[in-house]
Motif scaffolding. Structure first.
Motif, mmCIF file in Angstrom:
data_model
loop_
_atom_site.group_PDB
_atom_site.id
_atom_site.type_symbol
_atom_site.label_atom_id
_atom_site.label_comp_id
_atom_site.label_asym_id
_atom_site.label_seq_id
_atom_site.Cartn_x
_atom_site.Cartn_y
_atom_site.Cartn_z
ATOM 1 N N PRO A 1 0.835 -1.200 0.000
ATOM 2 C CA PRO A 1 0.000 0.000 0.000
ATOM 3 C C PRO A 1 0.870 1.250 0.000
ATOM 4 C CG PRO A 1 0.058 -0.985 2.187
ATOM 5 C CD PRO A 1 0.755 -1.952 1.266
ATOM 6 N N ASP A 2 0.264 2.393 -0.214
ATOM 7 C CA ASP A 2 1.010 3.637 -0.368
ATOM 8 C C ASP A 2 1.458 4.231 0.966
ATOM 9 O OD1 ASP A 2 2.083 5.603 -2.178
ATOM 10 O OD2 ASP A 2 0.569 6.996 -1.433
ATOM 11 N N THR A 3 0.857 3.795 2.067
ATOM 12 C CA THR A 3 1.208 4.349 3.381
ATOM 13 C C THR A 3 1.318 3.252 4.431
ATOM 14 O OG1 THR A 3 -1.114 4.691 4.017
ATOM 15 C CG2 THR A 3 -0.032 6.509 2.858
ATOM 16 N N ASN A 4 1.846 3.635 5.592
ATOM 17 C CA ASN A 4 1.978 2.778 6.774
ATOM 18 C C ASN A 4 2.760 1.494 6.496
ATOM 19 O OD1 ASN A 4 1.489 2.616 9.576
ATOM 20 N ND2 ASN A 4 -0.083 1.062 9.240
ATOM 21 N N VAL A 5 3.903 1.667 5.792
ATOM 22 C CA VAL A 5 4.823 0.559 5.533
ATOM 23 C C VAL A 5 6.158 0.893 6.193
ATOM 24 C CG1 VAL A 5 6.055 -0.807 3.809
ATOM 25 C CG2 VAL A 5 3.713 -0.024 3.350
ATOM 26 N N LEU A 6 6.666 -0.041 6.985
ATOM 27 C CA LEU A 6 7.948 0.138 7.662
ATOM 28 C C LEU A 6 8.938 -0.891 7.128
ATOM 29 C CD1 LEU A 6 9.515 1.616 9.982
ATOM 30 C CD2 LEU A 6 8.850 -0.313 11.449
ATOM 31 N N PHE A 7 10.019 -0.418 6.525
ATOM 32 C CA PHE A 7 11.085 -1.293 6.063
ATOM 33 C C PHE A 7 12.149 -1.387 7.145
ATOM 34 C CE2 PHE A 7 9.130 0.393 2.252
ATOM 35 C CZ PHE A 7 9.048 -0.713 1.412
ATOM 36 N N ILE A 8 12.554 -2.594 7.478
ATOM 37 C CA ILE A 8 13.624 -2.800 8.449
ATOM 38 C C ILE A 8 14.796 -3.457 7.729
ATOM 39 C CG2 ILE A 8 12.148 -2.906 10.493
ATOM 40 C CD1 ILE A 8 12.241 -5.991 10.244
ATOM 41 N N SER A 9 15.999 -3.013 8.027
ATOM 42 C CA SER A 9 17.157 -3.528 7.303
ATOM 43 C C SER A 9 18.391 -3.555 8.184
ATOM 44 C CB SER A 9 17.428 -2.648 6.074
ATOM 45 O OG SER A 9 18.585 -3.064 5.381
ATOM 46 N N ASN A 10 19.312 -4.464 7.847
ATOM 47 C CA ASN A 10 20.645 -4.364 8.430
ATOM 48 C C ASN A 10 21.325 -3.145 7.834
ATOM 49 O OD1 ASN A 10 20.746 -5.839 5.884
ATOM 50 N ND2 ASN A 10 22.892 -6.278 6.335
ATOM 51 N N HIS A 11 22.419 -2.720 8.434
ATOM 52 C CA HIS A 11 23.009 -1.426 8.094
ATOM 53 C C HIS A 11 24.494 -1.614 7.827
ATOM 54 C CE1 HIS A 11 22.752 2.780 7.710
ATOM 55 N NE2 HIS A 11 22.904 3.162 8.956
ATOM 56 N N GLN A 12 24.993 -1.111 6.692
ATOM 57 C CA GLN A 12 26.418 -1.282 6.379
ATOM 58 C C GLN A 12 27.160 0.023 6.146
ATOM 59 O OE1 GLN A 12 27.114 -4.356 3.405
ATOM 60 N NE2 GLN A 12 26.658 -5.904 4.947
ATOM 61 N N THR A 13 26.476 1.063 5.653
ATOM 62 C CA THR A 13 27.092 2.382 5.491
ATOM 63 C C THR A 13 26.075 3.437 5.900
ATOM 64 O OG1 THR A 13 26.361 2.846 3.229
ATOM 65 C CG2 THR A 13 28.347 1.489 3.480
ATOM 66 N N TYR A 14 26.542 4.654 6.146
ATOM 67 C CA TYR A 14 25.632 5.712 6.577
ATOM 68 C C TYR A 14 24.623 6.081 5.494
ATOM 69 C CZ TYR A 14 28.783 6.666 10.535
ATOM 70 O OH TYR A 14 29.546 6.582 11.680
ATOM 71 N N PHE A 15 25.093 6.242 4.250
ATOM 72 C CA PHE A 15 24.231 6.802 3.213
ATOM 73 C C PHE A 15 23.951 5.878 2.031
ATOM 74 C CE2 PHE A 15 26.462 10.506 5.135
ATOM 75 C CZ PHE A 15 25.370 11.103 5.735
ATOM 76 N N ALA A 16 24.914 5.031 1.643
ATOM 77 C CA ALA A 16 24.734 4.213 0.440
ATOM 78 C C ALA A 16 23.555 3.254 0.565
ATOM 79 C CB ALA A 16 26.017 3.434 0.125
ATOM 80 N N ASP A 17 23.297 2.758 1.776
ATOM 81 C CA ASP A 17 22.187 1.824 1.986
ATOM 82 C C ASP A 17 20.860 2.466 1.575
ATOM 83 O OD1 ASP A 17 24.418 0.886 3.277
ATOM 84 O OD2 ASP A 17 23.416 0.327 5.120
ATOM 85 N N VAL A 18 20.641 3.686 2.058
ATOM 86 C CA VAL A 18 19.384 4.389 1.765
ATOM 87 C C VAL A 18 19.318 4.788 0.299
ATOM 88 C CG1 VAL A 18 18.005 6.442 2.261
ATOM 89 C CG2 VAL A 18 19.124 5.225 4.125
ATOM 90 N N ILE A 19 20.445 5.226 -0.264
ATOM 91 C CA ILE A 19 20.461 5.607 -1.678
ATOM 92 C C ILE A 19 20.070 4.416 -2.546
ATOM 93 C CG2 ILE A 19 21.948 6.331 -3.586
ATOM 94 C CD1 ILE A 19 23.527 7.998 -1.517
#
Length: 267
Positions: free
Chosen positions: A49-67
């Motif tokens: 759906p277009d709203t109320n979605v939460l993505f959870i992820s492991n984290h490896q770099t400050y910015f590249a992950d989100v990009i």
């Protein structure tokens, strides 16, 4: 869309759109060129759906992950099947996408401040500040900001709150899930730590195998699951439960972390 229409956080959508376009154009080759990002599960994105979605992820770099997530999400929504060919998918990007980030990180320079305009929900970390361990109360305004973002669209969070692997899951994410009942979509990434510096701004190594797996939404009993239950589900879903250390020896992970620190000074 009106030229000066704003989102709930006061960001002008026209400006945000152009920042995402420019950011996407300049970073595309980092995932398809210098490296080849392997994507799995894009069908999951198309069916959300277009709203109320939460993505959870492991984290490896400050910015590249989100990009990378900006690329993958928008490519999937434009009909790409597990690929980010042709950066044109960012011409009309999804504008109601947000990500949770540490306030001190997003204020650490001009580029992070610009990047923050693309969708940062900047919060004050309760366990660490300026490189030191701390212990402070969660700010209710930070929780309210995440709720506001969920009501408006999609939110990405990194529940470990650090780029170091196999650190404990922060209970705050579980509280948000139990309180606001979003659809929770796990993502597991790999290869980013090897191909980028810690901030995810500089290319450290080329031709690295990068993977991006989108999993089916978690089946959470919002009423009966405890915070501990949800934390454990998150650990397994993003493959950060201690049991995964049986596959990758902890000694090897620590050695890799030390090597990454040395590389950061060499790049």
């Amino acid at each position: 869309m009106g030229l000066f229409k704003k989102n709930p956080f006061g960001h002008i959508l026209f400006v945000k759109k152009w920042l995402i376009r420019i950011l996407g154009l300049f970073t595309h080759r980092r995932f398809r060129g210098f490296n080849d990002l392997q994507i799995e599960g894009s069908d999951v994105i198309k069916n959300l759906p277009d709203t109320n979605v939460l993505f959870i992820s492991n984290h490896q770099t400050y910015f590249a992950d989100v990009i990378a997530m900006f690329h993958v999400f928008n490519a999937s929504l434009k009909g790409r099947d597990d690929n980010i060919k042709n950066v044109g998918y960012l011409w009309n990007p999804k504008l109601n996408m947000y990500y949770v980030a540490a306030k001190e990180t997003m204020k650490s320079g001009l580029l992070p401040k610009i990047f923050a305009y693309t969708g940062s929900i900047s919060i004050e970390r309760t366990w660490r500040s300026q490189g030191k361990d701390i212990n402070r109360q969660v700010k209710m305004s930070d929780i309210s900001a995440i709720k506001k973002a969920l009501d408006d669209g999609w939110v990405v969070t990194f529940p470990q709150g650090t780029t170091t692997p196999f650190k404990p899951i922060r209970k705050g994410t579980a509280h948000i899930i139990k309180r606001y009942k979003p659809i929770v979509v796990p993502i597991v990434i790999d290869g980013f730590r090897r191909s980028f510096d810690k901030k995810g701004l500089r290319i450290k190594k080329k031709n690295v195998y990068q993977s991006f797996e989108i999993k089916e939404p978690l089946k959470i009993d919002y009423e009966n699951d405890t915070i501990a239950d949800i934390v454990e589900q998150i650990e397994y879903a993003i493959e950060q439960h201690p049991s995964f250390l049986k596959v990758i020896p902890q000694k090897e992970l620590l050695a890799q972390e030390e090597l990454n620190k040395k590389r950061e000074f060499l790049t």
